[in-house]
Design a protein around this motif. Structure first.
Motif, PDB file in Angstrom:
ATOM      1  N   ASN A 133      12.972  49.306 -48.166  1.00 61.28           N
ATOM      2  CA  ASN A 133      13.496  48.497 -47.071  1.00 61.28           C
ATOM      3  C   ASN A 133      14.283  47.297 -47.596  1.00 61.28           C
ATOM      4  O   ASN A 133      13.855  46.622 -48.528  1.00 61.28           O
ATOM      5  N   LEU A 134      15.410  47.003 -46.964  1.00 61.17           N
ATOM      6  CA  LEU A 134      16.219  45.859 -47.379  1.00 61.17           C
ATOM      7  C   LEU A 134      15.427  44.570 -47.253  1.00 61.17           C
ATOM      8  O   LEU A 134      15.558  43.669 -48.083  1.00 61.17           O
ATOM      9  N   ALA A 135      14.588  44.485 -46.210  1.00 61.26           N
ATOM     10  CA  ALA A 135      13.775  43.289 -46.006  1.00 61.26           C
ATOM     11  C   ALA A 135      12.740  43.117 -47.113  1.00 61.26           C
ATOM     12  O   ALA A 135      12.212  42.023 -47.314  1.00 61.26           O
ATOM     13  N   ALA A 136      12.434  44.205 -47.826  1.00 60.95           N
ATOM     14  CA  ALA A 136      11.463  44.152 -48.926  1.00 60.95           C
ATOM     15  C   ALA A 136      12.149  44.105 -50.290  1.00 60.95           C
ATOM     16  O   ALA A 136      11.514  44.332 -51.315  1.00 60.95           O
ATOM     17  N   GLY A 137      13.463  43.818 -50.283  1.00 63.39           N
ATOM     18  CA  GLY A 137      14.187  43.667 -51.544  1.00 63.39           C
ATOM     19  C   GLY A 137      14.913  44.901 -52.018  1.00 63.39           C
ATOM     20  O   GLY A 137      15.455  44.913 -53.141  1.00 63.39           O
ATOM     21  N   GLY A 138      14.948  45.958 -51.207  1.00 58.43           N
ATOM     22  CA  GLY A 138      15.667  47.163 -51.589  1.00 58.43           C
ATOM     23  C   GLY A 138      17.172  46.922 -51.688  1.00 58.43           C
ATOM     24  O   GLY A 138      17.711  46.032 -51.037  1.00 58.43           O
ATOM     25  N   LYS A 139      17.839  47.716 -52.502  1.00 57.51           N
ATOM     26  CA  LYS A 139      19.291  47.633 -52.671  1.00 57.51           C
ATOM     27  C   LYS A 139      19.952  48.701 -51.808  1.00 57.51           C
ATOM     28  O   LYS A 139      19.609  49.879 -51.910  1.00 57.51           O
ATOM     29  N   GLY A 140      20.886  48.313 -50.958  1.00 60.92           N
ATOM     30  CA  GLY A 140      21.541  49.254 -50.072  1.00 60.92           C
ATOM     31  C   GLY A 140      22.790  49.845 -50.697  1.00 60.92           C
ATOM     32  O   GLY A 140      23.719  49.107 -51.047  1.00 60.92           O
ATOM     33  N   VAL A 141      22.808  51.160 -50.835  1.00 64.77           N
ATOM     34  CA  VAL A 141      23.962  51.861 -51.416  1.00 64.77           C
ATOM     35  C   VAL A 141      24.437  52.915 -50.416  1.00 64.77           C
ATOM     36  O   VAL A 141      23.709  53.872 -50.110  1.00 64.77           O
ATOM     37  N   ALA A 142      25.644  52.755 -49.904  1.00 65.36           N
ATOM     38  CA  ALA A 142      26.193  53.720 -48.952  1.00 65.36           C
ATOM     39  C   ALA A 142      26.652  54.971 -49.682  1.00 65.36           C
ATOM     40  O   ALA A 142      27.197  54.897 -50.791  1.00 65.36           O
ATOM     41  N   GLN A 143      26.419  56.126 -49.065  1.00 67.40           N
ATOM     42  CA  GLN A 143      26.795  57.399 -49.680  1.00 67.40           C
ATOM     43  C   GLN A 143      26.988  58.452 -48.610  1.00 67.40           C
ATOM     44  O   GLN A 143      26.453  58.328 -47.498  1.00 67.40           O
ATOM     45  N   PRO A 144      27.763  59.504 -48.915  1.00 66.17           N
ATOM     46  CA  PRO A 144      27.941  60.576 -47.934  1.00 66.17           C
ATOM     47  C   PRO A 144      26.612  61.252 -47.625  1.00 66.17           C
ATOM     48  O   PRO A 144      25.695  61.271 -48.454  1.00 66.17           O
ATOM     49  N   LEU A 145      26.509  61.812 -46.427  1.00 63.59           N
ATOM     50  CA  LEU A 145      25.303  62.554 -46.072  1.00 63.59           C
ATOM     51  C   LEU A 145      25.134  63.755 -46.982  1.00 63.59           C
ATOM     52  O   LEU A 145      26.100  64.445 -47.321  1.00 63.59           O
ATOM     53  N   SER A 146      23.892  64.022 -47.366  1.00 65.28           N
ATOM     54  CA  SER A 146      23.582  65.252 -48.091  1.00 65.28           C
ATOM     55  C   SER A 146      23.448  66.395 -47.093  1.00 65.28           C
ATOM     56  O   SER A 146      23.427  66.183 -45.873  1.00 65.28           O
ATOM     57  N   ALA A 147      23.329  67.595 -47.597  1.00 62.98           N
ATOM     58  CA  ALA A 147      23.137  68.754 -46.716  1.00 62.98           C
ATOM     59  C   ALA A 147      21.853  68.607 -45.915  1.00 62.98           C
ATOM     60  O   ALA A 147      21.813  68.932 -44.719  1.00 62.98           O
ATOM     61  N   ASP A 148      20.779  68.097 -46.556  1.00 64.11           N
ATOM     62  CA  ASP A 148      19.520  67.897 -45.837  1.00 64.11           C
ATOM     63  C   ASP A 148      19.661  66.818 -44.764  1.00 64.11           C
ATOM     64  O   ASP A 148      19.152  66.970 -43.644  1.00 64.11           O
ATOM     65  N   ASP A 149      20.325  65.725 -45.107  1.00 65.36           N
ATOM     66  CA  ASP A 149      20.538  64.657 -44.123  1.00 65.36           C
ATOM     67  C   ASP A 149      21.235  65.216 -42.881  1.00 65.36           C
ATOM     68  O   ASP A 149      20.819  64.957 -41.742  1.00 65.36           O
ATOM     69  N   ARG A 150      22.295  65.950 -43.108  1.00 63.86           N
ATOM     70  CA  ARG A 150      23.084  66.479 -41.984  1.00 63.86           C
ATOM     71  C   ARG A 150      22.279  67.500 -41.182  1.00 63.86           C
ATOM     72  O   ARG A 150      22.331  67.529 -39.955  1.00 63.86           O
ATOM     73  N   ARG A 151      21.521  68.339 -41.877  1.00 61.91           N
ATOM     74  CA  ARG A 151      20.713  69.356 -41.189  1.00 61.91           C
ATOM     75  C   ARG A 151      19.704  68.697 -40.253  1.00 61.91           C
ATOM     76  O   ARG A 151      19.539  69.117 -39.092  1.00 61.91           O
TER      77      ARG A 151
END
Length: 316
Positions: free
Chosen positions: A235-253
């Motif tokens: 989570n960004l609120a917990a210090g995570g780093k946000g990296v934008a990327q294209p959807l994977s096949a699983d994400d899209r499914r």
């Protein structure tokens, strides 16, 4: 058009990343009028209609003093073209009461996004249980014994409260079961509160991905929130780093299977949290990450959302 945002206090917005702000900015850019209020500004007098004490605002473009108040007035919610419910969790009793007022406003002719009944019907952690084909093994329970049996079966588990946000109250317990009893007691408060337990998904090291779905269609990019250091939470609120990327096949499914179903129930905007190929949460209250995705990829998520909002208003 004339839009009302029911949200958190404007002075608390972090405009460099706030998704509600990005919606407002895009709406104003198109010439729409903007108003804002807090949930506690909603009211309903017997024999009357649901109204709100609202601020008519104009965005200035300044990073600090980012809005001016043009007018304060009490307005029936049905007089707006759309009312956007963007209050952050907690999903507590006051939030529920606000959805009841918003649902009454719907009966009077208001258009509320996301639909109040759908907000109540889809608690953000519990909502994944409708889609077991996409989830890691998950248990919802108050029982200490049930949690211990689940740990004995899966060895490496995550425990979390049902009403948490931003990674709050999330614990990992490995095979050694270190502090399991104490963690259960802390989260379920001696059996008084229900918690969620999931088999740990090691792909968290590659990010907890926020997949946005607008009007049933996935945004082509997600934001992978990657844990830093020894932290297990992305989570960004917990210090995570946000990296934008294209959807994977699983994400899209996953998004293409779930998105149309929830859009049909009145959820114009949802945020799916996906780790590896596993769905871990369905965000419906105030999904975020518009600006991070836009800034890193050029994909104009606020414009996609306002396109969908305008289309819904025009459809009547």
């Amino acid at each position: 058009m004339n839009f009302l945002f029911v949200a958190d206090p404007l002075d608390l917005f972090k405009t460099y990343k706030d998704t509600t702000f990005s919606m407002m900015r895009e709406a104003q850019r198109r010439g729409h009028r903007i108003a804002a209020c807090l949930p506690q500004d909603l009211g309903w007098r017997s024999g009357g209609v649901v109204e709100a004490e609202v601020l008519r605002i104009t965005l200035t473009g300044d990073a600090e003093d980012w809005y001016t108040v043009d007018q304060r007035e009490r307005v029936p919610l049905k007089d707006f073209d759309a009312v956007l419910m963007r209050k952050d969790p907690p999903f507590d009793a006051e939030y529920i009461y606000a959805t009841h007022l918003l649902e009454q406003a719907e009966r009077e002719g208001a258009r509320v996004v996301n639909k109040p009944r759908a907000l109540r019907d889809h608690p953000e952690k519990l909502a994944i249980m409708e889609f077991p084909e996409f989830t890691t093994p998950t248990l919802v329970t108050r029982s200490d014994a049930a949690v211990r049996a689940f740990h004995a079966e899966h060895g490496d588990i995550i425990l979390k409260p049902l009403d948490g946000m931003g990674g709050m109250g999330i614990f990992r317990v490995k095979q050694d079961a270190l502090n399991l009893g104490s963690i259960i007691e802390t989260l379920n408060k001696g059996g008084a509160e229900t918690i969620m337990v999931q088999r740990f998904v090691p792909e968290i090291s590659q990010g907890d991905k926020r997949v946005l779905v607008i009007a049933g269609q996935p945004v082509p990019y997600c934001l992978a929130r990657i844990p830093q250091g020894t932290e297990v939470r992305g989570n960004l609120a917990a210090g995570g780093k946000g990296v934008a990327q294209p959807l994977s096949a699983d994400d899209r499914r996953i998004a293409e299977a779930i998105g149309p179903k929830l859009f049909a129930r009145g959820l114009l905007l949802i945020g799916l949290d996906v780790i590896g190929g596993s769905l871990t949460e369905i965000n419906v209250t105030s999904p975020t990450c518009f600006q991070e995705i836009h800034d890193q990829t050029g994909c104009d998520v606020p414009a996609l959302f306002v396109d969908a909002l305008e289309a819904q208003v025009r459809a009547g």
